[in-house]
Design an enzyme around this catalytic site. Structure first.
Site, PDB file in Angstrom:
ATOM      1  N   PRO A   1       0.871  -1.188   0.232  1.00 25.77           N
ATOM      2  CA  PRO A   1       0.061   0.024  -0.027  1.00 25.77           C
ATOM      3  C   PRO A   1       0.860   1.200   0.077  1.00 25.77           C
ATOM      4  O   PRO A   1       1.930   1.189   0.656  1.00 25.77           O
ATOM      5  CB  PRO A   1      -0.789  -0.182   1.201  1.00 25.77           C
ATOM      6  CG  PRO A   1       0.091  -0.964   2.111  1.00 25.77           C
ATOM      7  CD  PRO A   1       0.648  -1.781   1.297  1.00 25.77           C
ATOM      8  N   HIS A   2       0.607   2.204  -0.603  1.00 25.14           N
ATOM      9  CA  HIS A   2       1.319   3.393  -0.901  1.00 25.14           C
ATOM     10  C   HIS A   2       0.611   4.519  -1.320  1.00 25.14           C
ATOM     11  O   HIS A   2      -0.695   4.453  -1.671  1.00 25.14           O
ATOM     12  CB  HIS A   2       2.524   3.178  -1.938  1.00 25.14           C
ATOM     13  CG  HIS A   2       1.861   2.830  -3.312  1.00 25.14           C
ATOM     14  ND1 HIS A   2       1.543   1.612  -3.730  1.00 25.14           N
ATOM     15  CD2 HIS A   2       1.820   3.582  -4.285  1.00 25.14           C
ATOM     16  CE1 HIS A   2       1.130   1.874  -4.940  1.00 25.14           C
ATOM     17  NE2 HIS A   2       1.463   3.199  -5.331  1.00 25.14           N
TER      18      HIS A   2
END
Lengths: 581, 581
Positions: free
Chosen positions: B481-482
């Protein structure tokens, strides 16, 4: 691909598949076999109904010519794959290990229907014979047709009754496999000379030799080769399932081409290839499931629906013939199989149950009838009679087995039917340490030391041997390893729970989280069946299993079993078996 | 089913499938696309080789008449299912959410190839035009043909480069989906009037209106209806996957019949039905996989192999034409897509990478060419040129994207490429409590409080929004996730491990056990790609993942990442993308 033909083909395909699946599901909903709905599709869309009411619409929807040929490409591929799936069910290992007693039953289960078929064949009037008007061939065919069994129907019935992994269940399955192997071989061999309409001994001998050679080569060296190839394909982790799928399809088409080329029918090639491939331990459950799903949901419905597109079921329905065929078929199978089972030492109730189980003909009989009709060996009336018989015998199997094996008077002995009491008098392990089925069996066996003393060691050996013979994972997280133990006076149970689950090779591929180790007095087939069924029924629904899995002490477990036991005591398991192929 | 025709059909099928799968795997082994091997099958078994060498054998193996029609039933079914699988890849949600920037790129990515195609169409000599000799139609077709993209090839390339879930990756995917939707619609509409050989305005208008209505009805009310039906089917636990399989097949055949009936090609119906069904969240990954496996391994090979059965590739190979088509196709796509990407703010390297990615034409182009040839719009020379172009552009995509995005000079900034250092400067949670992706993100975000202070809250919001946009599960137990965080000066990473795994909707359906939360400075596409790739590469092999999963402290984790980092530092990930459809 020409525009108009492609359209006709796609539309016919969409209609057949859509209606067949709908009617199939409806049939299933009212407790009839899936295949009944699929056959009904052809009756509705074919000459029986649609052509009578709207001849123009029927001809428009199902034109002859190129589009019909395209559709027949699809159905040809379908029927070969159908027989591959049937072949996949054959487990040669079980046949080998259970061979002796099964052979008696199988031999009688083939001989009696053969006699029945021959009698039938020579008793019917000339008008019933096919276009070939060859009474010998017709009688032989009827004999073979009555001897066939429906392995998938039988397997599902046994599963639903909780009998799949019992000795009676294994006997029935093994006999069905032997019957199918022999029946399909015989039928395929008959088709060769059938085509000519006369039995030419030279051709018949040649065909038998070729077919037998093909089957032997496939099932012995071929099987080992396939096992090796599947192993090599498995070792390449990338894309292995895809490669195996292609490999199986190519083998099936090659096998089908070969049997077709030597003058016997393509389906035999598919069947033998299925048996050859299915026996390999390397064929993963996932791959089997993928093939099965595609065949059941995409191919088989169209094949069965297209059958009645060419037959007028109303015009060809001959009540007397239907009744005669049904009665002869059922009597012959009952006498042969129940008699054989009685000879191997089963009680008469169990023997009759075996007979009714093997009496189910299912979709296999229908395929046989379709091919015989195409070969012009039988006319439409016999065809309809065989289809009716196939459906009727399949419908009868579940209820009769249930009635025979779960007879009310036997239930009076409450102790035997009470899973809770058995566990209470036995042992309970709330969290099994074992991660393999063998270790789980040992762990549970050791827990019974107080109860059965020095019988633990021989009991463990018997259970482990029995487990090797055929694993006892029932699916739905439950396994019931069991065996008869010399010297034991009453059934003894140890129950173990496992969070992580232990692999007992269940048909649904899931590890068992609830393991009942069941030890039985020897030669107590009745007990075996009833105790096994009682244990299986005690965890029949998901809620019962979840409640049991939360048990931390013997009291918890017994309480959970009692509670759910009360709820289902008077319910007999519903058979779903009839709803399937 | 007549004996001889059935034999011819089964034998041809076995040969085509067997040889195509063998050559396909061989092609894959040497780094070529699967489809090259499948096409080669037709070249070897068709007029190009076998007919030259052994004309009698070729005619015997692939006869005309009924058996050929049966085979064409199989290939018709195959091509419709192939387009269903292509349609399944379309994610309308992503198109909607990523619409704005993607629209620019997609519009230019269609406009430029269209211009290129038109130029090409009007520049070629008369002799190259198809039997219709209609230059306008030919030019329009070439425009459409050059604008198509190969979604599956592109998706695989992005996955292999670790770019699938990056912004660049999502942009490329969205554009490819838009291109495909527009391209297939346009092509199908062209096929209608094509058949007549003349463009009749009335027919063209009617066709456009019908096709647009069909697509809109399917993709809006139809999509919701399908979602509802799939939901209802899902709720019946018994046999749900089977029912869904049948439902999808029937819908596809109905869609195909409809588009065929209104004068556009059957494939469009399959494609639209695929998009309509594939968008439903209720279509389980398992069902998708079952369809995909059967199509890739049983249907597609025969379809592609049968293509070259009717084309002489040697006689129709025109080097000049091949080179011209390849160059025009590549230039047009590069100018259109790279230009469009630059306009949306990407750097030139990323923009060019987008261009090369979208330049891959893959099997979709080949299907288009086959259908155009069947409609007699193009002759065999143009057909061969399009096939060559499709293979060439697909081969080029991976290496060019790799070169552009992983350029050595960028690697000099060691910090960015070092997963170990990023984790060392960030945070580590050896055992995540969270069981959902949102909670895992929050847990990891909170762990960065010391590092980034009050930026935690806005960072969490950005990452959660980004995750909603498109989940970041990469497969192989890894999720990243980013998001870009306003005010952040350098990339920050928090690493969390989870024994039970957290579902990040990975393409392989497995939960993530290794979760990197990555926060990036805004507008740093280069960084995003490289850091993401660095993280993905640090756990590229199973050994690295297992070693990391054993980490109990930050030191353990950093040590594990360093060790495996050293080992793979100089290796660039191998692209498997080219080896697939």
């Amino acid at each position: 691909m020409h525009g108009h033909d492609a359209l006709s083909f796609l539309l016919a395909l969409a209609t057949l598949l859509g209606v067949a699946r709908l009617l199939g599901e409806l049939a299933r909903a009212v407790g009839l076999p899936l295949v009944v709905g699929e056959l009904l599709t052809g009756i509705l869309l074919g000459p029986t109904v649609l052509k009578r009411l709207f001849p123009a619409a029927q001809t428009w929807l199902f034109p002859t010519g190129t589009a019909a040929d395209m559709l027949s490409g699809y159905t040809t591929f379908s029927v070969v794959l159908l027989l591959v799936v049937a072949g996949l069910e054959i487990d040669l290992g079980v046949v080998r290990r259970r061979g002796r007693s099964a052979l008696t039953v199988a031999a009688l289960g083939i001989a009696m229907p053969l006699v029945g078929g021959l009698v039938l064949g020579f008793a019917v009037p000339d008008s019933v014979l096919g276009a070939t008007q060859n009474r010998t061939l017709f009688a032989l065919f009827m004999g073979v047709a009555l001897s066939i069994s429906a392995l998938p129907v039988i397997a599902k019935t046994l599963l639903d009754l909780g009998l799949f992994k019992t000795d009676v269940g294994l006997l029935v399955m093994t006999v069905a496999m032997l019957d199918d192997l022999v029946g399909w071989m015989a039928f395929s061999i008959l088709l060769g000379p059938m085509r000519g309409g006369r039995v030419e001994v030279a051709i018949l001998v040649r065909t038998i030799v070729l077919a037998a050679t093909f089957a032997l080569v496939c099932l012995f060296p071929g099987r080992r080769l396939v096992d090796w190839v599947l192993g090599a394909l498995e070792r390449s982790p990338d894309h292995a399932p895809g490669r195996i799928l292609s490999f199986v399809a190519v083998l099936a088409m090659l096998g089908a081409s070969f049997t077709q080329a030597i003058g016997i029918h393509a389906v035999l090639g598919g069947f033998i290839v299925g048996a050859m491939v299915g026996d390999s331990k390397r064929l993963r459950e996932r791959t089997r499931l993928t093939i099965h799903q595609f065949v059941t949901n995409i191919f088989a419905p169209v094949f069965f629906a297209s059958v009645a597109l060419r037959v007028d079921f109303v015009k060809s329905f001959d009540l007397v013939l239907c009744v005669v065929v049904f009665v002869v078929a059922t009597l012959a199978k009952l006498v042969g199989c129940a008699g054989g089972a009685r000879l191997t030492g089963l009680g008469w109730r169990e023997s009759l149950a075996v007979g009714f189980g093997l009496n189910a003909r299912g979709a296999m009989e229908i395929i046989l009838a379709i091919l015989a009709r195409e070969a012009k060996l039988i006319d439409d009336r016999v065809f309809v009679a065989l289809v009716t018989m196939a459906v009727g015998t399949s419908l009868l199997a579940g209820p009769m087995m249930k009635r025979l094996l779960y007879a009310p008077k036997l239930d009076s002995n409450a102790m035997l039917d009470d899973a809770a009491r058995l566990v209470n008098d036995g042992a309970f392990i709330p969290s099994l340490k074992a991660t393999t089925s063998a270790h789980a069996i040992e762990e549970l066996g050791r827990a019974l030391t107080e109860t059965i003393g020095e019988l633990v060691e021989p009991a463990l050996i018997s259970v482990l041997e029995r487990e090797l013979d055929a694993p006892t994972g029932l699916g739905d997280d439950v396994a019931i390893p069991h065996a008869a133990v010399e010297g034991l006076a009453r059934p003894v149970v140890a129950l173990g729970l496992s969070r992580a689950g232990v692999d007992f090779d269940a048909p649904d591929g899931r590890p068992a989280r609830i393991v009942f180790l069941l030890l039985l007095p020897p030669k107590a087939y009745e007990n075996e069946i009833r105790v096994l069924a009682a244990l299986a029924r005690s965890v029949f629904d998901a809620a019962a299993r979840e409640s049991l899995l939360r048990a931390q002490t013997l009291e918890d477990a017994v309480h959970s079993l009692e509670e759910h036991g009360r709820r289902i005591r008077d319910r007999v398991p519903r058979t779903r078996s009839l709803a399937d192929l």
